[in-house]
Scaffold this motif. Structure first.
Motif, PDB file in Angstrom:
ATOM      1  N   GLU A   1     -40.881  17.887  38.535  1.00  0.00           N
ATOM      2  CA  GLU A   1     -41.944  16.926  38.837  1.00  0.00           C
ATOM      3  C   GLU A   1     -42.245  16.031  37.646  1.00  0.00           C
ATOM      4  N   SER A   2     -41.856  16.461  36.459  1.00  0.00           N
ATOM      5  CA  SER A   2     -42.174  15.720  35.245  1.00  0.00           C
ATOM      6  C   SER A   2     -40.927  15.036  34.694  1.00  0.00           C
ATOM      7  N   ARG A   3     -41.135  13.908  34.037  1.00  0.00           N
ATOM      8  CA  ARG A   3     -40.011  13.151  33.479  1.00  0.00           C
ATOM      9  C   ARG A   3     -39.355  13.876  32.316  1.00  0.00           C
ATOM     10  N   VAL A   4     -40.150  14.643  31.578  1.00  0.00           N
ATOM     11  CA  VAL A   4     -39.637  15.325  30.389  1.00  0.00           C
ATOM     12  C   VAL A   4     -40.102  16.779  30.401  1.00  0.00           C
ATOM     13  N   ASP A   5     -39.199  17.684  30.099  1.00  0.00           N
ATOM     14  CA  ASP A   5     -39.541  19.103  30.042  1.00  0.00           C
ATOM     15  C   ASP A   5     -40.264  19.402  28.727  1.00  0.00           C
ATOM     16  N   LEU A   6     -40.948  20.530  28.688  1.00  0.00           N
ATOM     17  CA  LEU A   6     -41.602  20.979  27.462  1.00  0.00           C
ATOM     18  C   LEU A   6     -40.609  21.021  26.306  1.00  0.00           C
ATOM     19  N   GLY A   7     -40.983  20.421  25.180  1.00  0.00           N
ATOM     20  CA  GLY A   7     -40.165  20.501  23.983  1.00  0.00           C
ATOM     21  C   GLY A   7     -38.922  19.640  23.970  1.00  0.00           C
ATOM     22  N   LYS A   8     -38.739  18.773  24.952  1.00  0.00           N
ATOM     23  CA  LYS A   8     -37.490  18.010  25.065  1.00  0.00           C
ATOM     24  C   LYS A   8     -37.654  16.522  24.731  1.00  0.00           C
ATOM     25  N   LEU A   9     -38.770  16.150  24.129  1.00  0.00           N
ATOM     26  CA  LEU A   9     -38.955  14.771  23.696  1.00  0.00           C
ATOM     27  C   LEU A   9     -38.156  14.480  22.427  1.00  0.00           C
ATOM     28  N   PRO A  10     -37.784  13.208  22.202  1.00  0.00           N
ATOM     29  CA  PRO A  10     -37.216  12.853  20.891  1.00  0.00           C
ATOM     30  C   PRO A  10     -38.303  12.917  19.822  1.00  0.00           C
ATOM     31  N   PRO A  11     -37.919  12.921  18.562  1.00  0.00           N
ATOM     32  CA  PRO A  11     -38.909  12.986  17.485  1.00  0.00           C
ATOM     33  C   PRO A  11     -39.794  11.748  17.445  1.00  0.00           C
ATOM     34  N   LEU A  12     -40.904  11.853  16.727  1.00  0.00           N
ATOM     35  CA  LEU A  12     -41.722  10.673  16.458  1.00  0.00           C
ATOM     36  C   LEU A  12     -40.893   9.659  15.669  1.00  0.00           C
ATOM     37  N   PRO A  13     -41.138   8.365  15.873  1.00  0.00           N
ATOM     38  CA  PRO A  13     -40.462   7.362  15.046  1.00  0.00           C
ATOM     39  C   PRO A  13     -40.804   7.565  13.573  1.00  0.00           C
ATOM     40  N   SER A  14     -39.914   7.142  12.706  1.00  0.00           N
ATOM     41  CA  SER A  14     -40.175   7.247  11.270  1.00  0.00           C
ATOM     42  C   SER A  14     -41.297   6.301  10.877  1.00  0.00           C
ATOM     43  N   GLY A  15     -42.002   6.645   9.818  1.00  0.00           N
ATOM     44  CA  GLY A  15     -43.025   5.756   9.297  1.00  0.00           C
ATOM     45  C   GLY A  15     -44.421   6.006   9.815  1.00  0.00           C
ATOM     46  N   VAL A  16     -44.576   6.979  10.732  1.00  0.00           N
ATOM     47  CA  VAL A  16     -45.913   7.328  11.203  1.00  0.00           C
ATOM     48  C   VAL A  16     -46.339   8.644  10.570  1.00  0.00           C
ATOM     49  N   LYS A  17     -47.642   8.884  10.551  1.00  0.00           N
ATOM     50  CA  LYS A  17     -48.159  10.160  10.046  1.00  0.00           C
ATOM     51  C   LYS A  17     -48.480  11.050  11.240  1.00  0.00           C
ATOM     52  N   PRO A  18     -47.805  12.182  11.403  1.00  0.00           N
ATOM     53  CA  PRO A  18     -48.045  13.051  12.560  1.00  0.00           C
ATOM     54  C   PRO A  18     -49.467  13.617  12.558  1.00  0.00           C
ATOM     55  N   VAL A  19     -49.997  13.832  13.738  1.00  0.00           N
ATOM     56  CA  VAL A  19     -51.340  14.396  13.857  1.00  0.00           C
ATOM     57  C   VAL A  19     -51.414  15.783  13.234  1.00  0.00           C
ATOM     58  N   TRP A  20     -50.268  16.458  13.143  1.00  0.00           N
ATOM     59  CA  TRP A  20     -50.225  17.818  12.589  1.00  0.00           C
ATOM     60  C   TRP A  20     -49.900  17.831  11.093  1.00  0.00           C
ATOM     61  N   HIS A  21     -49.984  16.698  10.413  1.00  0.00           N
ATOM     62  CA  HIS A  21     -49.507  16.604   9.029  1.00  0.00           C
ATOM     63  C   HIS A  21     -50.220  17.571   8.080  1.00  0.00           C
ATOM     64  N   ASP A  22     -51.477  17.923   8.398  1.00  0.00           N
ATOM     65  CA  ASP A  22     -52.208  18.812   7.486  1.00  0.00           C
ATOM     66  C   ASP A  22     -52.559  20.153   8.128  1.00  0.00           C
ATOM     67  N   TRP A  23     -51.896  20.485   9.266  1.00  0.00           N
ATOM     68  CA  TRP A  23     -52.161  21.758   9.910  1.00  0.00           C
ATOM     69  C   TRP A  23     -51.442  22.889   9.175  1.00  0.00           C
ATOM     70  N   GLN A  24     -52.062  24.046   9.164  1.00  0.00           N
ATOM     71  CA  GLN A  24     -51.433  25.236   8.597  1.00  0.00           C
ATOM     72  C   GLN A  24     -50.677  25.963   9.715  1.00  0.00           C
ATOM     73  N   ILE A  25     -49.398  25.678   9.817  1.00  0.00           N
ATOM     74  CA  ILE A  25     -48.607  26.210  10.938  1.00  0.00           C
ATOM     75  C   ILE A  25     -47.652  27.282  10.423  1.00  0.00           C
TER      76      ILE A  25
END
Length: 278
Positions: free
Chosen positions: A254-278
């Motif tokens: 039903e969905s265009r993209v499966d969980l975890g199957k997206l391409p990466p974020l484009p270069s040059g952006v700051k990810p929302v998780w940049h300061d998360w303790q993962i």
């Protein structure tokens, strides 16, 4: 690049899979950090968190809040929320409150268009009766054989100007950002490429969102086309937003993209998780 999937839905809102099944699928698909973001509801987060912990899958509690902005429905994702926060809980309850009345109006209009019993038909696909939505009606119409897929149902029956379209006044942008921030969360504009605003209106929305304390927009999402990834990366940088990534997965087939199957974020952006303790 971290395989972060920070936008998906369980059957607690309008997804098909249980929180347990979603967590399992995310792990199997190689997701490194996972958020479940049900519409206007946090009732599935405890189950999702517990299963993710058992799977050693870093988990981010989330929600997707429906708002009305300039006459259109817009979705604001909250990430890293405390789902027990009273202001958030009360706000989400108020937002859910109008869904049944709206659903009965949709059913009446569909009956007038020659589709009887749509309310009861939609309920067969509902995991949480408080969150009956157009997607549940769409699944019923597909079951009847009147449309082939969700896109066709909305184009023919449930989209604006069609027989089953009933507008709904949701929360405001200010409400959503306040609820998310009061719960210690990060406010994210979901799939901006889906909204039909002029450039001037987009500028007004992004500026208001930033002034209210909104922090991020979705850049790479299953609801964007490939060419929109770079475009919204530029938007994020222009307004000083962090960039989020999420499949907007609702279910297999039903969905265009499966969980975890997206391409990466484009270069040059700051990810929302940049300061998360993962």
């Amino acid at each position: 690049m971290l395989n972060a999937d920070l936008h998906c839905h369980s059957n607690v809102s309008d997804g098909i899979l249980t929180p347990t099944a979603l967590a399992t699928r995310a792990k199997e698909n190689g997701v490194d950090v996972w958020a479940m973001t049900d519409h206007d509801e946090v009732g599935g987060l405890a189950e999702a968190r517990a299963v993710a912990k058992a799977l050693d899958l870093p988990f981010v509690p989330g929600v997707e809040i429906s708002i009305t902005w300039s006459g259109q429905t817009v979705h604001i994702v909250g990430l890293q929320i405390d789902e027990t926060n009273p202001l958030l809980v009360q706000g989400l309850a108020a937002t859910r409150g109008g869904r049944e009345e709206r659903a009965r109006e949709i059913s009446a209009q569909l009956e007038a268009a020659g589709i009887p019993g749509a309310f009861e038909g939609a309920l067969k696909f509902v995991g949480n009766p408080d969150l009956i939505s157009r997607t549940h009606f769409a699944r019923y119409i597909i079951e009847l054989g009147l449309s082939k897929n969700l896109h066709d149902v909305f184009a023919d029956y449930l989209g604006e100007g069609k027989p089953g379209f009933v507008p709904h006044r949701w929360a405001t942008l200010q409400n959503a950002v306040e609820w998310i921030r009061s719960a210690g969360g990060i406010a994210v504009i979901a799939h901006p490429g889906r909204y039909k605003f002029s450039d001037l209106a987009f500028d007004a929305m992004f500026s208001e969102f930033k002034d209210l304390g909104g922090a991020a927009i979705e850049v790479t999402t299953g609801s964007h086309t490939v060419d929109q990834y770079d475009y919204y990366a530029k938007v994020a940088n222009n307004y000083g937003f962090l960039a989020s990534r999420g499949s907007d997965f609702h279910g297999p087939g039903e969905s265009r993209v499966d969980l975890g199957k997206l391409p990466p974020l484009p270069s040059g952006v700051k990810p929302v998780w940049h300061d998360w303790q993962i």
